[in-house]
Design a protein around this motif. Structure first.
Motif, PDB file in Angstrom:
ATOM      1  N   ARG A 119     -18.529 -15.010  17.641  1.00 30.27           N
ATOM      2  CA  ARG A 119     -19.922 -14.830  17.213  1.00 30.27           C
ATOM      3  C   ARG A 119     -20.684 -14.138  18.344  1.00 30.27           C
ATOM      4  NH1 ARG A 119     -19.577 -15.548  11.792  1.00 30.27           N
ATOM      5  NH2 ARG A 119     -18.622 -17.544  11.338  1.00 30.27           N
ATOM      6  N   ALA A 120     -20.442 -12.848  18.491  1.00 25.61           N
ATOM      7  CA  ALA A 120     -21.019 -12.086  19.603  1.00 25.61           C
ATOM      8  C   ALA A 120     -22.547 -12.163  19.625  1.00 25.61           C
ATOM      9  CB  ALA A 120     -20.556 -10.635  19.540  1.00 25.61           C
ATOM     10  N   GLU A 121     -23.176 -12.200  18.420  1.00 24.20           N
ATOM     11  CA  GLU A 121     -24.648 -12.265  18.352  1.00 24.20           C
ATOM     12  C   GLU A 121     -25.201 -13.511  19.039  1.00 24.20           C
ATOM     13  OE1 GLU A 121     -22.989 -13.137  14.838  1.00 24.20           O
ATOM     14  OE2 GLU A 121     -22.096 -11.363  15.706  1.00 24.20           O
ATOM     15  N   GLN A 122     -24.401 -14.590  19.053  1.00 29.40           N
ATOM     16  CA  GLN A 122     -24.816 -15.844  19.683  1.00 29.40           C
ATOM     17  C   GLN A 122     -24.199 -16.007  21.071  1.00 29.40           C
ATOM     18  OE1 GLN A 122     -23.875 -15.785  16.327  1.00 29.40           O
ATOM     19  NE2 GLN A 122     -25.980 -15.970  15.654  1.00 29.40           N
ATOM     20  N   GLY A 123     -23.531 -14.995  21.569  1.00 26.37           N
ATOM     21  CA  GLY A 123     -22.937 -15.060  22.907  1.00 26.37           C
ATOM     22  C   GLY A 123     -21.559 -15.697  22.935  1.00 26.37           C
ATOM     23  N   ARG A 125     -18.161 -14.746  22.572  1.00 29.33           N
ATOM     24  CA  ARG A 125     -17.218 -13.627  22.500  1.00 29.33           C
ATOM     25  C   ARG A 125     -15.794 -14.054  22.827  1.00 29.33           C
ATOM     26  NH1 ARG A 125     -21.954 -12.000  24.578  1.00 29.33           N
ATOM     27  NH2 ARG A 125     -22.986 -10.269  23.553  1.00 29.33           N
TER      28      ARG A 125
END
Length: 162
Positions: A119-123, A125
């Motif tokens: 969930r890259a948008e939430q950090g 990765r």
């Protein structure tokens, strides 16, 4: 003091040091699940639960046990979500309850980086990002039901003494 006594004291000190180091590599987190923790809207339900999660820092394995009580309708999912207290967030790890299980049940298992939903948008990765969020209090357990598919009972995981 005799030589034997000195050796026993030294051995005992080493043993204590080794056991303290071993326990320091595992972090325990707990949560109490309830409908009042659901967000954005509180769910009025008799369902409750508890969760216990152990993070082994040496192996990066995450073990969990979730006990659910009084779930009135069949479970359609169970997950670890990234999100702080009072905030909704996306699924990062599936806990996979048996389909349509209800009433009282337990989920347990061990997961590793292959279980991660990035969930890259939430950090989130990497698995390390997930571990940091978990230990930092930014992960919650959520059990979803047929009646409340967005979540019936939720609990924020926090570090607890072992």
């Amino acid at each position: 003091m005799s030589q034997t006594m000195k050796c026993l004291i030294a051995a005992g000190a080493l043993l204590i040091g080794a056991s303290a180091q071993a326990s320091a590599q595992t972090i325990r987190l707990t949560a109490v699940l309830s409908g009042s923790e659901e967000t954005p809207a509180i769910v009025v339900t008799g369902a409750t639960g508890t969760a216990e999660v152990f993070v082994n820092l040496a192996t990066q394995a995450v073990s969990y046990k979730v006990d659910v009580f009084n779930l009135p309708s069949g479970a359609v999912g169970g997950h670890l979500h990234v999100g702080g207290p009072g905030a909704s967030g996306p699924v990062v790890v599936d806990l996979a309850p048996p389909p349509n299980i209800s009433n009282d049940f337990s989920l347990s298992g061990t997961v590793s980086q292959s279980a991660l939903r990035v969930r890259a948008e939430q950090g989130i990765r990497t698995w390390e990002d997930f571990i940091q969020s978990l230990v930092g209090g930014q992960v919650y357990v959520n059990i979803h039901s047929a009646v409340n598919p967005a979540g019936e009972t939720r609990g924020q995981l926090t570090v607890s003494p072992q």
